[in-house]
Scaffold this active site. Sequence first.
Site, mmCIF file in Angstrom:
data_model
loop_
_atom_site.group_PDB
_atom_site.id
_atom_site.type_symbol
_atom_site.label_atom_id
_atom_site.label_comp_id
_atom_site.label_asym_id
_atom_site.label_seq_id
_atom_site.Cartn_x
_atom_site.Cartn_y
_atom_site.Cartn_z
ATOM 1 N N ARG A 137 31.248 -12.262 -74.619
ATOM 2 C CA ARG A 137 31.820 -12.677 -75.900
ATOM 3 C C ARG A 137 32.595 -13.986 -75.786
ATOM 4 N NH1 ARG A 137 29.603 -12.014 -79.948
ATOM 5 N NH2 ARG A 137 29.819 -14.270 -79.989
ATOM 6 N N GLU B 109 49.370 -46.390 -91.554
ATOM 7 C CA GLU B 109 48.626 -45.927 -92.724
ATOM 8 C C GLU B 109 49.019 -46.735 -93.957
ATOM 9 O OE1 GLU B 109 49.121 -41.992 -95.387
ATOM 10 O OE2 GLU B 109 48.494 -41.591 -93.310
ATOM 11 N N LYS C 223 52.475 -42.890 -90.135
ATOM 12 C CA LYS C 223 51.888 -42.327 -91.353
ATOM 13 C C LYS C 223 52.897 -42.373 -92.496
ATOM 14 C CE LYS C 223 48.465 -39.792 -91.029
ATOM 15 N NZ LYS C 223 47.504 -38.662 -91.024
ATOM 16 N N LYS D 160 43.429 -32.528 -85.808
ATOM 17 C CA LYS D 160 43.226 -31.279 -86.556
ATOM 18 C C LYS D 160 42.297 -30.356 -85.772
ATOM 19 C CE LYS D 160 43.987 -33.645 -90.946
ATOM 20 N NZ LYS D 160 43.401 -34.099 -92.231
#
Length: 284
Positions: free
Chosen positions: A100, A197, A167, A135
């Site tokens: 698995r 950004e 950012k 992410k």
Amino acid sequence: MNWLDDNALFSQVGAFLNEDIGRGDITTQAIVSRNAHARGRFIAKEPLVVAGLEAAEAVFASLDSQQQIEAFVADGDEVEAGKTIARTSGFADVLLAGERVALNLLQRLSGIATLTRQFVRAVEGTRAQIVDTRKTTPGLRMLEKYAVVIGGGRNHRFGLDDGVLIKDNHIALAGGVATAVERARRSVGHLHKIEIEVSNERDLREAIRSGADIVLIDNLTPEETARLVAITRELAPNVLIEVSGGITLENVRAYAETGVDFISVGALTHSARAVDISFKIQPG
């Protein structure tokens, strides 16, 4: 990054196995003789790009140091449904205990590589390169970013200590684009590039005046992005341009044709579907 750290890989795999096996595989212990031998085959159930063979092998090797996988393809190869990807043989209880975890890793990483390959092909012929983001699944970043590279993409930052990316929240806390860039420039070494950004022309011009090395155009349409790309190329031809936000297979080509250098796609790792691979075991 295009390699796996063996020490980190085996450490992670050990934790994965501990989570799954716990105090022991009570089903196998009840049914299968301790010294029984078996053969197993990994079979692709759909077209896919293979990634994670080394991780799958590490699963079985962690349970039995003599266990190895014989691969018929390499990471990065495209295979059709029905293709035997690899096989292994050894103690049946080892194959059953590792099945698995090995499949989970192989399916997950191959899914990321498969999706990445689709994005890379969608922008062929342009200057744009497909890159990943942070992410990622906690604990799987090394493996997931490896799968992106196998799929033909490139890695963005590995972590917060890996590069300067200013950012919108940093800008808000600093009090403006220029202040954020200037503070970053004073703080980091000369080898670090400064990326920031921007989402409008005013911020773009301020970022370029402040000496940013890379601008990240975020959450704009392809048409709006094209306009900011043109301004950047006119004001600072050496500044690199990245675009992000809402990038899909359907629109990535439109963004690539604006002339950006990089397209960062969070979906490569946070939304890739695990592909269908089976592991069939037979006595012997």
